[in-house]
Design a protein around this motif. Structure first.
Motif, short mmCIF file in Angstrom:
data_model
loop_
_atom_site.label_atom_id
_atom_site.label_comp_id
_atom_site.label_asym_id
_atom_site.label_seq_id
_atom_site.Cartn_x
_atom_site.Cartn_y
_atom_site.Cartn_z
N THR A 96 -2.25 -3.88 -4.27
CA THR A 96 -1.28 -4.92 -3.91
C THR A 96 -1.86 -5.85 -2.85
N ASP A 112 -2.53 -9.80 -3.06
CA ASP A 112 -1.90 -10.68 -2.07
C ASP A 112 -2.95 -11.53 -1.33
N TYR A 145 1.25 -4.68 -10.13
CA TYR A 145 1.10 -4.64 -8.67
C TYR A 145 1.20 -6.02 -8.04
N ASP A 146 1.19 -7.06 -8.84
CA ASP A 146 1.13 -8.44 -8.32
C ASP A 146 2.52 -8.93 -7.95
N ARG A 147 2.81 -8.91 -6.65
CA ARG A 147 4.12 -9.35 -6.16
C ARG A 147 4.26 -10.87 -6.20
#
Length: 140
Positions: free
Chosen positions: A91, A95, A118-120
């Motif tokens: 993550t 980010d 996992y890519d917010r």
């Protein structure tokens, strides 16, 4: 100690065996090398991480217990596991702007869709691929 002594294309690397008994080679960053060297001290051979009393190689349960013990000693109130450390690494890489393909390689995921979970910032329009494509085509 021998597992991280090799230099490959200008990088110190660690040879490891991951999930599914898949071998991998990972470059070691300078901060990680400093910690390894501090743990090594004056020794030139032997293990940096001790094996369990059984003498067998560390398994996932041993790794879980080690991470839990270190988190508790550090005063971290949340439940920390090897998977939560892995999740945080992937993550944080995404980010920080690491391209999805490179994060996939870091995570050793066979399918990029797994890494995408996992890519917010998937909905972040500032990082949308159209910006990069336009800059490339414009020659900027």
């Amino acid at each position: 100690m021998e597992d991280y002594a090799e230099t490959l294309r200008g990088h110190r690397v660690l040879h490891l065996v991951g999930k599914g008994d898949k071998p991998a080679t990972m470059p070691l960053t300078v901060p990680v090398l400093r910690v390894l060297e501090a743990c090594r001290g004056e020794r030139t051979t032997g293990r940096l991480i001790l094996r369990p009393v059984s003498g067998k190689p560390i398994d996932r349960r041993d790794a879980y217990r080690m991470v839990t013990r270190v988190a508790k000693a550090a005063g971290i109130p949340r439940h920390i596991s090897p998977h939560s450390l892995r999740h945080a690494a992937i993550t944080n890489a995404l980010d920080a702007g690491v391209p999805l393909r490179d994060a996939q390689i870091l995570a050793r995921h066979a399918d990029p869709r797994t890494t995408e979970h996992y890519d917010r910032a998937r909905g972040n329009l500032d990082r949308h691929g159209v910006h990069f494509l336009t800059a490339y085509i414009a020659g900027a």
